[in-house]
Design a protein around this motif. Structure first.
Motif, PDB file in Angstrom:
ATOM      1  N   LEU A  31      33.291   4.098  22.142  1.00  0.00           N
ATOM      2  CA  LEU A  31      33.931   5.304  21.599  1.00  0.00           C
ATOM      3  C   LEU A  31      35.104   4.915  20.707  1.00  0.00           C
ATOM      4  CD1 LEU A  31      33.977   7.419  24.902  1.00  0.00           C
ATOM      5  CD2 LEU A  31      32.188   7.324  23.129  1.00  0.00           C
ATOM      6  N   GLU A  32      35.124   5.446  19.504  1.00  0.00           N
ATOM      7  CA  GLU A  32      36.158   5.067  18.532  1.00  0.00           C
ATOM      8  C   GLU A  32      36.746   6.335  17.910  1.00  0.00           C
ATOM      9  OE1 GLU A  32      37.900   2.361  17.166  1.00  0.00           O
ATOM     10  OE2 GLU A  32      38.779   4.030  16.043  1.00  0.00           O
ATOM     11  N   ARG A  33      38.080   6.434  17.956  1.00  0.00           N
ATOM     12  CA  ARG A  33      38.720   7.672  17.468  1.00  0.00           C
ATOM     13  C   ARG A  33      38.627   7.801  15.947  1.00  0.00           C
ATOM     14  NH1 ARG A  33      45.051   5.910  18.454  1.00  0.00           N
ATOM     15  NH2 ARG A  33      44.899   3.997  17.240  1.00  0.00           N
ATOM     16  N   ASN A  38      39.272   0.405  12.694  1.00  0.00           N
ATOM     17  CA  ASN A  38      40.251   1.420  12.291  1.00  0.00           C
ATOM     18  C   ASN A  38      41.666   0.866  12.086  1.00  0.00           C
ATOM     19  OD1 ASN A  38      40.154   4.279  11.812  1.00  0.00           O
ATOM     20  ND2 ASN A  38      41.788   4.407  13.340  1.00  0.00           N
ATOM     21  N   SER A  39      42.093  -0.045  12.940  1.00  0.00           N
ATOM     22  CA  SER A  39      43.462  -0.556  12.811  1.00  0.00           C
ATOM     23  C   SER A  39      43.623  -1.321  11.501  1.00  0.00           C
ATOM     24  CB  SER A  39      43.811  -1.488  13.980  1.00  0.00           C
ATOM     25  OG  SER A  39      43.652  -0.801  15.186  1.00  0.00           O
ATOM     26  N   TRP A  40      42.587  -2.069  11.106  1.00  0.00           N
ATOM     27  CA  TRP A  40      42.665  -2.828   9.853  1.00  0.00           C
ATOM     28  C   TRP A  40      42.654  -1.875   8.656  1.00  0.00           C
ATOM     29  CZ3 TRP A  40      44.059  -7.620  10.680  1.00  0.00           C
ATOM     30  CH2 TRP A  40      43.634  -8.296  11.829  1.00  0.00           C
ATOM     31  N   LEU A  50      44.499 -11.999   6.196  1.00  0.00           N
ATOM     32  CA  LEU A  50      44.527 -12.617   7.513  1.00  0.00           C
ATOM     33  C   LEU A  50      45.286 -13.934   7.422  1.00  0.00           C
ATOM     34  CD1 LEU A  50      40.996 -12.124   9.093  1.00  0.00           C
ATOM     35  CD2 LEU A  50      43.004 -10.647   9.177  1.00  0.00           C
ATOM     36  N   LEU A  51      46.007 -14.266   8.483  1.00  0.00           N
ATOM     37  CA  LEU A  51      46.678 -15.559   8.523  1.00  0.00           C
ATOM     38  C   LEU A  51      45.784 -16.603   9.183  1.00  0.00           C
ATOM     39  CD1 LEU A  51      47.694 -15.670  11.674  1.00  0.00           C
ATOM     40  CD2 LEU A  51      49.631 -14.404  10.815  1.00  0.00           C
ATOM     41  N   THR A  52      44.639 -16.177   9.656  1.00  0.00           N
ATOM     42  CA  THR A  52      43.640 -17.109  10.179  1.00  0.00           C
ATOM     43  C   THR A  52      42.604 -17.354   9.075  1.00  0.00           C
ATOM     44  OG1 THR A  52      42.669 -15.133  11.173  1.00  0.00           O
ATOM     45  CG2 THR A  52      43.856 -16.591  12.637  1.00  0.00           C
ATOM     46  N   PRO A  53      42.220 -18.627   8.841  1.00  0.00           N
ATOM     47  CA  PRO A  53      41.247 -18.895   7.778  1.00  0.00           C
ATOM     48  C   PRO A  53      39.875 -18.270   8.090  1.00  0.00           C
ATOM     49  CG  PRO A  53      42.269 -20.936   8.598  1.00  0.00           C
ATOM     50  CD  PRO A  53      42.675 -19.847   9.526  1.00  0.00           C
TER      51      PRO A  53
HETATM   52  C1  LIG Z   1      49.828  -7.064  11.068  1.00  0.00           C
HETATM   53  C2  LIG Z   1      48.805  -7.790  11.891  1.00  0.00           C
HETATM   54  C3  LIG Z   1      48.156  -8.901  11.345  1.00  0.00           C
HETATM   55  C4  LIG Z   1      47.205  -9.589  12.098  1.00  0.00           C
HETATM   56  N1  LIG Z   1      46.596 -10.678  11.551  1.00  0.00           N
HETATM   57  C5  LIG Z   1      45.642 -11.332  12.244  1.00  0.00           C
HETATM   58  C6  LIG Z   1      44.936 -12.436  11.665  1.00  0.00           C
HETATM   59  O1  LIG Z   1      45.225 -12.858  10.563  1.00  0.00           O
HETATM   60  N2  LIG Z   1      43.943 -13.011  12.379  1.00  0.00           N
HETATM   61  C7  LIG Z   1      43.608 -12.601  13.644  1.00  0.00           C
HETATM   62  O2  LIG Z   1      42.684 -13.167  14.232  1.00  0.00           O
HETATM   63  N3  LIG Z   1      44.302 -11.592  14.232  1.00  0.00           N
HETATM   64  C8  LIG Z   1      45.292 -10.954  13.575  1.00  0.00           C
HETATM   65  N4  LIG Z   1      45.962  -9.899  14.151  1.00  0.00           N
HETATM   66  C9  LIG Z   1      45.759  -9.650  15.605  1.00  0.00           C
HETATM   67  C10 LIG Z   1      44.478  -8.886  15.953  1.00  0.00           C
HETATM   68  O3  LIG Z   1      43.342  -9.514  15.405  1.00  0.00           O
HETATM   69  C11 LIG Z   1      44.514  -7.443  15.502  1.00  0.00           C
HETATM   70  O4  LIG Z   1      45.605  -6.791  16.110  1.00  0.00           O
HETATM   71  C12 LIG Z   1      43.227  -6.691  15.835  1.00  0.00           C
HETATM   72  O5  LIG Z   1      43.269  -5.429  15.247  1.00  0.00           O
HETATM   73  C13 LIG Z   1      43.018  -6.549  17.351  1.00  0.00           C
HETATM   74  O6  LIG Z   1      41.699  -6.120  17.587  1.00  0.00           O
HETATM   75  P1  LIG Z   1      41.339  -5.196  18.830  1.00  0.00           P
HETATM   76  O7  LIG Z   1      39.891  -4.883  18.756  1.00  0.00           O
HETATM   77  O8  LIG Z   1      41.869  -5.793  20.088  1.00  0.00           O
HETATM   78  O9  LIG Z   1      42.226  -3.899  18.581  1.00  0.00           O
HETATM   79  P2  LIG Z   1      42.165  -2.892  17.349  1.00  0.00           P
HETATM   80  O10 LIG Z   1      41.674  -3.545  16.119  1.00  0.00           O
HETATM   81  O11 LIG Z   1      43.493  -2.230  17.301  1.00  0.00           O
HETATM   82  O12 LIG Z   1      41.043  -1.879  17.803  1.00  0.00           O
HETATM   83  C14 LIG Z   1      41.271  -0.881  18.771  1.00  0.00           C
HETATM   84  C15 LIG Z   1      40.474   0.335  18.368  1.00  0.00           C
HETATM   85  O13 LIG Z   1      40.621   1.303  19.398  1.00  0.00           O
HETATM   86  C16 LIG Z   1      40.705   2.571  18.789  1.00  0.00           C
HETATM   87  N5  LIG Z   1      41.383   3.468  19.736  1.00  0.00           N
HETATM   88  C17 LIG Z   1      42.658   3.403  20.178  1.00  0.00           C
HETATM   89  N6  LIG Z   1      42.908   4.423  21.020  1.00  0.00           N
HETATM   90  C18 LIG Z   1      41.764   5.141  21.125  1.00  0.00           C
HETATM   91  C19 LIG Z   1      41.395   6.313  21.851  1.00  0.00           C
HETATM   92  N7  LIG Z   1      42.274   6.961  22.646  1.00  0.00           N
HETATM   93  N8  LIG Z   1      40.129   6.771  21.724  1.00  0.00           N
HETATM   94  C20 LIG Z   1      39.226   6.114  20.942  1.00  0.00           C
HETATM   95  N9  LIG Z   1      39.534   5.018  20.213  1.00  0.00           N
HETATM   96  C21 LIG Z   1      40.788   4.533  20.321  1.00  0.00           C
HETATM   97  C22 LIG Z   1      41.505   2.313  17.521  1.00  0.00           C
HETATM   98  O14 LIG Z   1      41.283   3.333  16.554  1.00  0.00           O
HETATM   99  C23 LIG Z   1      40.978   0.960  17.082  1.00  0.00           C
HETATM  100  O15 LIG Z   1      39.910   1.041  16.179  1.00  0.00           O
HETATM  101  C24 LIG Z   1      46.918  -9.186  13.439  1.00  0.00           C
HETATM  102  C25 LIG Z   1      47.573  -8.062  13.962  1.00  0.00           C
HETATM  103  C26 LIG Z   1      48.506  -7.383  13.208  1.00  0.00           C
HETATM  104  C27 LIG Z   1      49.211  -6.195  13.828  1.00  0.00           C
END
Ligand SMILES: Cc1cc2nc3c(=O)[nH]c(=O)nc-3n(C[C@H](O)[C@H](O)[C@H](O)COP(=O)(O)OP(=O)(O)OC[C@H]3O[C@@H](n4cnc5c(N)ncnc54)[C@H](O)[C@@H]3O)c2cc1C
Length: 424
Positions: A31-33, A38-40, A50-53
């Protein structure tokens, strides 16, 4: 609607879990809001790479196959990469489905969304650890003439009015944003607290290559002395610039950024900075050199010395003799403050009593022991140092999915042993 497992969140963590659940033939929904990744899409600034290659994005059953393994993805490329991953495995994602509450019941969990209610024996929380900017309390007393933004709201320098900018926080976001704004011509002051300094390239190879090869990123959560501290370590001062330049406090000073200590308070319109700038920089230099010492030792043991450049050390961080301890915010020199002070997760919708006073879920390597059938994925140092990275979440998902399968196989909700008994 019923599934064996509901995964919440379709970032890399939710998708990696979906891949493993499919492998184990566990019927599930993600389930995705918003949209996939979305965060990216919604929460990063325009120029971010990205800071990772590129090579360092090995997800379960998927990875980089292009011709620039050492390049750094832009945001559109990152979104496309994650979208393709979801397509490649036909992940059962329901987008635009916001979870508004999760509750335990006799059968497992009730997951309420704005598109209906789901029931599941097991739930995986993959909603990210960077949902809400962590802004210090002093933000409330910033003079009203100053515009404030969080790093999540920042998009590019055009968004900011002319004049000085105070960037608070000197980790990956603060240093990159400070660098970009300074290069746009504005005066920038950077408030520096504890930080982690690393060179982009060391002995001719990318620092991420070294940390990956030497096993630094694989360090496990149950093998570190202080996991609470390890989970709170700031992000590396590192950027994925196409020219592979190192970003650190010396490079920022070199383009005219003014360094001050950690923002300690604001009183009568004056920002007060800690006098510890020199010490925190010396500590960051020391820790960087310790990491490089460990890399050198590993390289020698691995017989790599003849194939890579000789060891070298960066110049110590240069700090001016008496960095200012006060900055008058009422005089017009600072027009904007950017809070690059980190993030926290948002579990305000989780109606299961497993969230501590600091808003973090109490878990053992992602197993939410106090609530059988509930799992967490993608949190800092969840099971390994690399847990939050695109490249790191797959190993955690593999282990947690195996745990979930064992949990489901251990009986019905009424007869299963407590979660703890299943912890590896
Ligand atoms: C500025 C920044 C730069 C980064 N750069 C790198 C990088 O270069 N390389 C690397 O490997 N990592 C990097 N990261 C770290 C990491 O990869 C990211 O934070 C990544 O987005 C984490 O993935 P995730 O799936 O855990 O969370 P997210 O990508 O945040 O995914 C969570 C998802 O859950 C959804 N969600 C949240 N709440 C709800 C809800 N109540 N109902 C339904 N859906 C919901 C959101 O919409 C989102 O799509 C970076 C992080 C940041 C903040």
């Amino acid at each position: 609607m019923r599934r064996t497992t509901v995964v919440i969140g379709a970032g890399q963590a939710g998708l990696a879990m979906s891949w493993w659940l499919a492998k184990h033939s566990i019927d599930h929904v993600v389930l995705e809001r918003g949209e996939i990744a979305n965060s990216w899409r919604a929460e990063r600034w325009d120029s971010l790479r990205l800071l990772t290659p590129n090579w360092q994005s090995r997800l379960p059953g998927y990875g980089y196959r292009g011709e620039a393994p050492d390049g750094f993805r832009t945001m559109p490329e990152t979104i496309e990469f994650i979208e393709r991953y979801a397509r490649s495995m036909t992940a059962p994602v329901r987008t635009h489905t916001k979870v508004t509450s999760v509750r335990r019941n006799n059968d497992g969990y009730e997951v309420v969304t704005d598109q209906g209610t789901w029931h599941a024996e097991t739930v995986v929380l993959a909603t990210g650890s960077c949902n809400v900017p962590q802004v210090p309390a002093v933000a409330k007393v910033v003079p009203p003439t100053i515009t404030t933004l969080t790093s999540m709201q920042y998009r590019n320098p055009d968004q900011i009015e002319d004049g000085g900018v105070l960037v608070v926080g000197a980790s990956a976001s603060g240093t990159q944003i400070g660098d970009e704004i300074r290069r746009s011509g504005r005066p920038v002051t950077l408030a520096v607290g504890e930080h982690v300094r690393v060179p982009r390239t060391y002995r001719g190879r990318d620092i991420q290559w070294w940390m990956d090869a030497a096993g630094v990123l694989d360090e496990r959560y149950d093998a570190v002395d202080d996991i609470v501290r390890a989970r709170n370590v700031a992000s590396l001062q590192l950027a994925g610039y196409p020219d592979r330049r190192t970003i650190d406090l010396n490079s920022l000073t070199g383009i005219g950024v003014k360094l001050v200590g950690r923002l300690a308070g604001i009183s009568d319109g004056k920002a007060q900075f800690s006098g510890s700038l020199r010490n925190v920089c010396a500590l960051a230099d020391l820790k960087m050199n310790r990491l490089l010492d460990a890399i050198d030792a590993w390289a020698s043991d691995a017989g790599l010395d003849s194939g890579v450049d000789a060891p070298h050390r960066s110049a110590p961080t240069e700090i001016e003799a008496a960095p200012p301890l006060l900055l008058d915010l009422s005089r017009g020199a600072i027009r904007t403050i950017i809070w690059a002070t980190g993030f926290r997760p948002d579990y305000s919708w989780l109606e299961v009593p497993v969230v501590d006073a600091k808003g973090q879920i109490h878990h053992d390597g992602g197993v939410v022991v106090e609530s059988p059938g509930l799992y967490l994925l993608g949190a800092p140092f969840l099971r390994r140092r690399k847990s939050t990275l695109i490249d790191g979440v797959g190993d955690d998902a593999r282990e947690l999915s195996a745990h979930l399968v064992a949990y489901l196989g251990a009986g019905t909700p009424a007869t299963r042993p407590a979660m703890q008994a299943l912890v590896e």
